[in-house]
Every structure is written in C-alpha cells, then in structure tokens.
Design an enzyme around this catalytic site. Structure first.
Site, PDB file in Angstrom:
ATOM      1  N   SER A 252      73.943  37.924  51.382  1.00  0.00           N
ATOM      2  CA  SER A 252      74.321  37.654  49.996  1.00  0.00           C
ATOM      3  C   SER A 252      73.906  38.832  49.136  1.00  0.00           C
ATOM      4  O   SER A 252      72.719  39.179  49.060  1.00  0.00           O
ATOM      5  CB  SER A 252      73.626  36.389  49.491  1.00  0.00           C
ATOM      6  OG  SER A 252      73.712  36.359  48.078  1.00  0.00           O
TER       7      SER A 252
ATOM      8  N   HIS B 217      78.807  38.225  51.507  1.00  0.00           N
ATOM      9  CA  HIS B 217      78.783  36.974  50.738  1.00  0.00           C
ATOM     10  C   HIS B 217      78.587  37.283  49.252  1.00  0.00           C
ATOM     11  O   HIS B 217      77.622  37.933  48.852  1.00  0.00           O
ATOM     12  CB  HIS B 217      77.648  36.093  51.260  1.00  0.00           C
ATOM     13  CG  HIS B 217      77.606  34.721  50.670  1.00  0.00           C
ATOM     14  ND1 HIS B 217      78.424  33.693  51.097  1.00  0.00           N
ATOM     15  CD2 HIS B 217      76.849  34.194  49.683  1.00  0.00           C
ATOM     16  CE1 HIS B 217      78.150  32.599  50.408  1.00  0.00           C
ATOM     17  NE2 HIS B 217      77.203  32.877  49.533  1.00  0.00           N
TER      18      HIS B 217
ATOM     19  N   ASP C 234      78.253  35.631  45.497  1.00  0.00           N
ATOM     20  CA  ASP C 234      77.934  34.402  44.754  1.00  0.00           C
ATOM     21  C   ASP C 234      78.426  34.508  43.321  1.00  0.00           C
ATOM     22  O   ASP C 234      77.898  35.282  42.524  1.00  0.00           O
ATOM     23  CB  ASP C 234      76.417  34.176  44.775  1.00  0.00           C
ATOM     24  CG  ASP C 234      75.928  33.767  46.153  1.00  0.00           C
ATOM     25  OD1 ASP C 234      76.439  32.763  46.675  1.00  0.00           O
ATOM     26  OD2 ASP C 234      75.048  34.450  46.709  1.00  0.00           O
TER      27      ASP C 234
ATOM     28  N   MET D 247      78.723  32.684  39.858  1.00  0.00           N
ATOM     29  CA  MET D 247      78.135  31.572  39.084  1.00  0.00           C
ATOM     30  C   MET D 247      78.562  31.693  37.630  1.00  0.00           C
ATOM     31  O   MET D 247      78.567  32.797  37.079  1.00  0.00           O
ATOM     32  CB  MET D 247      76.608  31.630  39.170  1.00  0.00           C
ATOM     33  CG  MET D 247      76.081  31.700  40.599  1.00  0.00           C
ATOM     34  SD  MET D 247      74.288  31.647  40.630  1.00  0.00           S
ATOM     35  CE  MET D 247      73.980  32.002  42.377  1.00  0.00           C
TER      36      MET D 247
ATOM     37  N   HIS E 176      81.806  32.730  47.302  1.00  0.00           N
ATOM     38  CA  HIS E 176      81.237  31.392  47.102  1.00  0.00           C
ATOM     39  C   HIS E 176      81.266  31.087  45.612  1.00  0.00           C
ATOM     40  O   HIS E 176      80.505  31.655  44.837  1.00  0.00           O
ATOM     41  CB  HIS E 176      79.794  31.411  47.655  1.00  0.00           C
ATOM     42  CG  HIS E 176      79.013  30.161  47.404  1.00  0.00           C
ATOM     43  ND1 HIS E 176      77.646  30.084  47.635  1.00  0.00           N
ATOM     44  CD2 HIS E 176      79.376  28.930  46.956  1.00  0.00           C
ATOM     45  CE1 HIS E 176      77.208  28.868  47.341  1.00  0.00           C
ATOM     46  NE2 HIS E 176      78.241  28.150  46.912  1.00  0.00           N
TER      47      HIS E 176
ATOM     48  N   MET F 145      80.522  28.978  42.413  1.00  0.00           N
ATOM     49  CA  MET F 145      79.654  27.933  41.835  1.00  0.00           C
ATOM     50  C   MET F 145      80.024  27.844  40.366  1.00  0.00           C
ATOM     51  O   MET F 145      79.334  28.359  39.480  1.00  0.00           O
ATOM     52  CB  MET F 145      78.172  28.324  42.024  1.00  0.00           C
ATOM     53  CG  MET F 145      77.692  28.142  43.453  1.00  0.00           C
ATOM     54  SD  MET F 145      76.210  29.115  43.825  1.00  0.00           S
ATOM     55  CE  MET F 145      77.002  30.643  44.310  1.00  0.00           C
TER      56      MET F 145
ATOM     57  N   MET G 171      74.856  23.901  51.794  1.00  0.00           N
ATOM     58  CA  MET G 171      73.763  24.512  51.036  1.00  0.00           C
ATOM     59  C   MET G 171      72.423  24.033  51.593  1.00  0.00           C
ATOM     60  O   MET G 171      72.200  22.829  51.753  1.00  0.00           O
ATOM     61  CB  MET G 171      73.839  24.131  49.554  1.00  0.00           C
ATOM     62  CG  MET G 171      75.006  24.714  48.785  1.00  0.00           C
ATOM     63  SD  MET G 171      75.201  26.495  48.903  1.00  0.00           S
ATOM     64  CE  MET G 171      73.657  27.087  48.193  1.00  0.00           C
TER      65      MET G 171
ATOM     66  N   PHE H 180      70.246  30.194  42.594  1.00  0.00           N
ATOM     67  CA  PHE H 180      69.314  31.320  42.653  1.00  0.00           C
ATOM     68  C   PHE H 180      69.042  31.738  44.094  1.00  0.00           C
ATOM     69  O   PHE H 180      69.028  30.892  44.994  1.00  0.00           O
ATOM     70  CB  PHE H 180      67.974  30.937  41.987  1.00  0.00           C
ATOM     71  CG  PHE H 180      68.145  30.507  40.560  1.00  0.00           C
ATOM     72  CD1 PHE H 180      68.215  31.459  39.530  1.00  0.00           C
ATOM     73  CD2 PHE H 180      68.304  29.165  40.237  1.00  0.00           C
ATOM     74  CE1 PHE H 180      68.417  31.061  38.222  1.00  0.00           C
ATOM     75  CE2 PHE H 180      68.513  28.759  38.920  1.00  0.00           C
ATOM     76  CZ  PHE H 180      68.567  29.713  37.907  1.00  0.00           C
ATOM     77  N   GLY H 181      68.781  33.030  44.265  1.00  0.00           N
ATOM     78  CA  GLY H 181      68.312  33.520  45.555  1.00  0.00           C
ATOM     79  C   GLY H 181      66.807  33.290  45.677  1.00  0.00           C
ATOM     80  O   GLY H 181      66.141  32.920  44.705  1.00  0.00           O
ATOM     81  N   GLY H 182      66.298  33.458  46.876  1.00  0.00           N
ATOM     82  CA  GLY H 182      64.855  33.428  47.088  1.00  0.00           C
ATOM     83  C   GLY H 182      64.208  32.053  47.063  1.00  0.00           C
ATOM     84  O   GLY H 182      62.988  31.948  46.912  1.00  0.00           O
TER      85      GLY H 182
ATOM     86  N   ASP I  27      73.733  28.266  53.832  1.00  0.00           N
ATOM     87  CA  ASP I  27      73.390  29.219  52.769  1.00  0.00           C
ATOM     88  C   ASP I  27      72.137  28.779  52.029  1.00  0.00           C
ATOM     89  O   ASP I  27      72.122  27.700  51.422  1.00  0.00           O
ATOM     90  CB  ASP I  27      74.590  29.288  51.802  1.00  0.00           C
ATOM     91  CG  ASP I  27      74.408  30.269  50.659  1.00  0.00           C
ATOM     92  OD1 ASP I  27      73.383  30.976  50.619  1.00  0.00           O
ATOM     93  OD2 ASP I  27      75.313  30.308  49.804  1.00  0.00           O
TER      94      ASP I  27
ATOM     95  N   GLY J   6      67.736  30.302  51.786  1.00  0.00           N
ATOM     96  CA  GLY J   6      66.419  30.283  52.430  1.00  0.00           C
ATOM     97  C   GLY J   6      66.454  30.531  53.931  1.00  0.00           C
ATOM     98  O   GLY J   6      65.491  30.202  54.631  1.00  0.00           O
TER      99      GLY J   6
ATOM    100  N   GLY K 163      70.142  36.229  51.731  1.00  0.00           N
ATOM    101  CA  GLY K 163      70.030  37.215  50.654  1.00  0.00           C
ATOM    102  C   GLY K 163      68.701  37.925  50.696  1.00  0.00           C
ATOM    103  O   GLY K 163      68.589  39.070  51.133  1.00  0.00           O
TER     104      GLY K 163
HETATM  105  C1  DX5 Z   1      72.365  30.376  46.051  1.00  0.00           C
HETATM  106  C2  DX5 Z   1      73.353  31.316  46.706  1.00  0.00           C
HETATM  107  C3  DX5 Z   1      72.854  31.969  47.947  1.00  0.00           C
HETATM  108  C4  DX5 Z   1      71.626  32.820  47.763  1.00  0.00           C
HETATM  109  C5  DX5 Z   1      71.006  33.085  49.084  1.00  0.00           C
HETATM  110  O1  DX5 Z   1      73.030  29.670  45.050  1.00  0.00           O
HETATM  111  O2  DX5 Z   1      74.520  30.600  47.053  1.00  0.00           O
HETATM  112  O3  DX5 Z   1      73.906  32.696  48.566  1.00  0.00           O
HETATM  113  O4  DX5 Z   1      71.889  34.029  47.112  1.00  0.00           O
HETATM  114  O5  DX5 Z   1      69.817  33.778  48.878  1.00  0.00           O
HETATM  115  P1  DX5 Z   1      68.528  33.505  49.773  1.00  0.00           P
HETATM  116  O6  DX5 Z   1      68.894  33.871  51.192  1.00  0.00           O
HETATM  117  O7  DX5 Z   1      67.506  34.421  49.190  1.00  0.00           O
HETATM  118  O8  DX5 Z   1      68.168  32.057  49.649  1.00  0.00           O
HETATM  119 ZN    ZN Z   2      76.059  31.578  48.313  1.00  0.00          ZN
END
Ligand code: DX5
Ligand code: ZN
Length: 213
Positions: free
Chosen positions: A6, A31, A33, A35, A64, A66, A135, A141-143, A173, A175, A195
């Site tokens: 991501s 990937h 994202d 949003m 993806h 959102m 999901m 959010f990432g992380g 997708d 964590g 990500g």
């Molecule tokens: C969250 C995103 C993911 C995210 C993954 O809404 O859809 O794609 O960026 O990031 P990590 O791998 O850090 O959870």
């Molecule tokens: Zn995603």
C-alpha cells in the site's frame, strides 16, 4: 502469496521513487487507498496523483475505494486502467449493478468487507467477482493492529468461493506482517496488502516483499 504494497505508507514527497521501488522489489500489484473524508475519517489521493502513480508503476494498480459515492469514483479512476477496483459493500446499495459497470469498463471488480461484515452476504455475488478484499483493520489509516478474527472469516469465505466461483481471489488488508501472513496463507488467502510493514522494513522494501512471499 501475491503481495500488494500500500503506497499510503510511502513518502509522498518522493512518490514516484517509492512506487518504482516496490515494482523493482518484486511486488505483484500496487495498492492505492482512495479515501474521501466521509466514508472514512481520512482524505488521501485523487486521480491527478494516481495518474502519476500509474506512470511510475510497472505493475498493475489495485484501487481500494473508501468513499461514499462509488460510481462517481469508478468513473474518475477508470481512464487510468487499473487491474482491480474494489468498493465497500457497506456503502453500496446496488453492488451487483456496480460490479457489472466496473467489468464493462475493462476492470476486474472486487468487493471489500469491513471487519464486522459477514462473508455470507456475498454468496450470490461471488460468481460475478474477481476478488474479495477482507479488511483486517478498520479502514482509514495505515499502521494499525491486525484483527485476528479475519483468519476465520477468510476460511468461511474460501468455502463459499469453492462452491460458487473458485477463480475468485481473496485479499486481506491491514496490519499484515511476516508472522500473520502464514495464518492467512493457510486460510486460503491469495493476496496480502501491506503498507507499513513494507515501507518501514529495516532491510528495505525488496526484503520485506520477499519475506511476505
Ligand atoms: C487502510 C488501508 C490499508 C493500509 C494498510 O484503510 O486500506 O491499505 O494502508 O496499511 P498497513 O499495512 O500499515 O496496515
Ligand atoms: Zn487498502
């Protein structure tokens, strides 16, 4: 295992460099994202930036969504010719219609399920889908931390897919790291999105992608 890093965790000041890095590092999909600040409490990128990503990428895009207005965003991103566009079933009144629209644009359709959404909701859509994205965090959010119940959900979905459309892929997708990826593989998952694991790996993106594979 196919790996779709991501780019949300990339350095947006050097986005082209970071997209090239994962493509040269052996990823299978890029990937993206998207949003809108409404469906999720975060705002990311639109077609102007994703066009630059598409130019830098030598691997297909996995978009993806959102967002609240899926059909509008499908029209925005279709000219970039992504491999997949996935949309959330929680935000779509007419998923079957939208699947047909995405396919008619020459793009492979996928549906995303939030952590609480039952895989059985998809039973009568599976034969029209190329991928289901589960999901393993709350979108936005990432992380974030991996939600382990997705493993059981992937197994249930796999059973439905075997019955209805064995060619349909399962993607997970959120964590994902080099530990939980094993459980996902055993559950029948085909593609993982990662990500922060990829972009913040101490040995670099190539090593991170290889360890997930
Ligand atoms: C969250 C995103 C993911 C995210 C993954 O809404 O859809 O794609 O960026 O990031 P990590 O791998 O850090 O959870
Ligand atoms: Zn995603």
């Amino acid at each position: 295992m196919l790996v779709a890093p991501s780019i949300l965790s990339a350095d947006f000041g050097h986005l082209a460099r970071d997209v090239e890095g994962i493509c040269e590092g052996g990823c299978d999909l890029v990937h993206v994202d998207v949003m809108d600040g409404h469906f999720v409490p975060n705002l990311t990128i639109g077609p102007v930036v994703v066009e630059a990503v598409a130019k830098a990428a030598t691997k297909p895009l996995d978009i993806h969504l959102m967002v609240e207005n899926n059909s509008f965003f499908v029209d925005l991103f279709a000219p970039l010719k992504p491999e997949f566009i996935s949309f959330h079933i929680e935000e779509e009144k007419h998923p079957h219609r939208l699947i047909q629209k995405i396919r008619s644009l020459g793009i492979r359709p996928a549906i995303v399920l939030n952590p609480q959404t039952l895989p059985e909701m998809l039973e009568f859509l599976l034969e029209d889908l190329d991928m289901v994205l589960l999901m393993s965090v709350n979108p936005g959010f990432g992380g974030q931390k991996f939600i382990p119940s997705v493993v059981e959900k992937a197994k249930r979905l796999k059973a439905l897919i075997e019955k209805r459309n064995p060619a349909c892929l399962i993607e997970v997708d959120g964590g994902v790291n080099d530990e939980n990826v094993k459980l996902l593989g055993e559950a029948g998952v085909d593609v993982v999105v990662a990500g922060s694991f990829v972009y913040k790996h101490p040995k670099g993106v190539k090593e991170a992608i290889a360890s997930l594979k």
